[in-house]
Design a protein around this motif. Structure first.
Motif, short mmCIF file in Angstrom:
data_model
loop_
_atom_site.label_atom_id
_atom_site.label_comp_id
_atom_site.label_asym_id
_atom_site.label_seq_id
_atom_site.Cartn_x
_atom_site.Cartn_y
_atom_site.Cartn_z
N GLY A 1 0.78 -1.22 0.00
CA GLY A 1 0.00 0.00 0.00
C GLY A 1 0.82 1.27 0.00
N ASP A 2 2.10 1.18 -0.34
CA ASP A 2 2.99 2.35 -0.37
C ASP A 2 2.94 2.96 -1.78
N THR A 3 1.90 3.74 -2.03
CA THR A 3 1.69 4.28 -3.37
C THR A 3 2.74 5.32 -3.75
N LEU A 4 3.32 5.99 -2.78
CA LEU A 4 4.33 6.99 -3.11
C LEU A 4 5.60 6.33 -3.66
N THR A 5 6.03 5.25 -3.03
CA THR A 5 7.19 4.52 -3.56
C THR A 5 6.82 3.84 -4.88
N GLU A 6 5.62 3.29 -4.95
CA GLU A 6 5.18 2.66 -6.19
C GLU A 6 5.22 3.66 -7.35
N ASP A 7 4.72 4.87 -7.11
CA ASP A 7 4.72 5.90 -8.14
C ASP A 7 6.14 6.26 -8.59
N LEU A 8 7.03 6.42 -7.63
CA LEU A 8 8.42 6.74 -7.96
C LEU A 8 9.04 5.61 -8.79
N ALA A 9 8.80 4.37 -8.38
CA ALA A 9 9.36 3.23 -9.10
C ALA A 9 8.81 3.15 -10.53
N ILE A 10 7.53 3.41 -10.68
CA ILE A 10 6.93 3.39 -12.02
C ILE A 10 7.52 4.49 -12.89
N GLU A 11 7.59 5.69 -12.34
CA GLU A 11 8.14 6.82 -13.10
C GLU A 11 9.58 6.54 -13.54
N ARG A 12 10.41 6.08 -12.61
CA ARG A 12 11.81 5.80 -12.95
C ARG A 12 11.90 4.61 -13.91
N GLY A 13 11.09 3.60 -13.71
CA GLY A 13 11.10 2.45 -14.60
C GLY A 13 10.79 2.83 -16.04
N ARG A 14 9.83 3.72 -16.21
CA ARG A 14 9.49 4.20 -17.56
C ARG A 14 10.68 4.92 -18.19
N THR A 15 11.38 5.70 -17.41
CA THR A 15 12.54 6.43 -17.92
C THR A 15 13.62 5.45 -18.38
N HIS A 16 13.87 4.43 -17.58
CA HIS A 16 14.91 3.46 -17.95
C HIS A 16 14.49 2.64 -19.18
N GLU A 17 13.22 2.30 -19.28
CA GLU A 17 12.76 1.60 -20.48
C GLU A 17 12.90 2.48 -21.71
N LYS A 18 12.66 3.78 -21.56
CA LYS A 18 12.82 4.69 -22.70
C LYS A 18 14.28 4.75 -23.13
N PHE A 19 15.20 4.86 -22.16
CA PHE A 19 16.61 4.87 -22.52
C PHE A 19 17.02 3.55 -23.17
N ALA A 20 16.50 2.43 -22.67
CA ALA A 20 16.82 1.13 -23.27
C ALA A 20 16.33 1.09 -24.72
N TRP A 21 15.14 1.60 -24.97
CA TRP A 21 14.60 1.65 -26.35
C TRP A 21 15.48 2.52 -27.24
N MET A 22 15.86 3.69 -26.73
CA MET A 22 16.69 4.59 -27.53
C MET A 22 18.04 3.93 -27.89
N LEU A 23 18.62 3.26 -26.92
CA LEU A 23 19.89 2.57 -27.16
C LEU A 23 19.70 1.39 -28.12
N ARG A 24 18.64 0.61 -27.91
CA ARG A 24 18.35 -0.54 -28.77
C ARG A 24 18.19 -0.10 -30.22
N SER A 25 17.61 1.07 -30.42
CA SER A 25 17.39 1.59 -31.78
C SER A 25 18.70 1.82 -32.51
N HIS A 26 19.76 2.11 -31.78
CA HIS A 26 21.08 2.30 -32.42
C HIS A 26 21.65 0.97 -32.92
N LEU A 27 21.17 -0.13 -32.38
CA LEU A 27 21.72 -1.44 -32.74
C LEU A 27 20.95 -2.13 -33.85
N GLN A 28 19.84 -1.56 -34.26
CA GLN A 28 19.00 -2.21 -35.29
C GLN A 28 19.35 -1.73 -36.67
#
Length: 156
Positions: free
Chosen positions: A129-156
């Motif tokens: 029930g710790d929605t504040l930590t959950e929100d932070l983790a979701i926000e940061r996770g999205r950022t890291h997935e975006k960077f992974a996508w941007m990097l992956r695009s350089h390899l295709q």
């Protein structure tokens, strides 16, 4: 039920802080990895990779603080020793002598690792029930997935 840090049980608080400490450790190592690659990248893609690596390490430097401050909000000591972070992190240091493509691949893998760690931290926070930590983790996770996508695009 939504809870604040002071409403969490001691065991929930400790588990969430441990998950966040894992994310901090991986973020710190990846920050240095991106900065190392920023300094040492060469080749025809130097310009865009140099800039992308800088964008990543600047973002991650701020993220280290955000994650660590959330740990402190849980009234747990935030990790601050590099040796301990290196031991804990699933992301490993590199020497910066890799080819530009290997740098991109290694950094992409690091971003995917942090996104997975944060997804786990978010799920754990949600379970308690710790929605504040959950929100932070979701926000940061999205950022890291975006960077992974941007990097992956350089390899295709």
């Amino acid at each position: 039920m939504t809870q604040t840090a002071s409403d969490l049980s001691p065991s929930a608080t400790q588990a969430i802080a441990e998950a966040l400490s894992q994310a901090v450790s991986e973020t710190v190592v990846t920050t240095m990895l991106a900065q190392n690659f920023h300094w040492n990248v060469t080749g025809m893609a130097f310009g865009p990779l140099h800039a992308l690596f800088q964008e990543i390490y600047e973002d991650h430097f701020v993220a280290q603080d955000d994650l660590s401050e959330r740990i402190r909000a849980l009234d747990i000591h935030a990790p601050g020793q590099l040796a301990g972070m290196l031991d804990r992190s699933k992301v490993k240091e590199q020497d910066g002598t890799q080819s530009d493509k290997d740098m991109v691949r290694l950094l992409m893998e690091a971003e995917e690792t942090i996104a997975q760690t944060l997804a786990g931290a978010g799920a754990l926070a949600a379970e308690h029930g710790d929605t504040l930590t959950e929100d932070l983790a979701i926000e940061r996770g999205r950022t890291h997935e975006k960077f992974a996508w941007m990097l992956r695009s350089h390899l295709q």
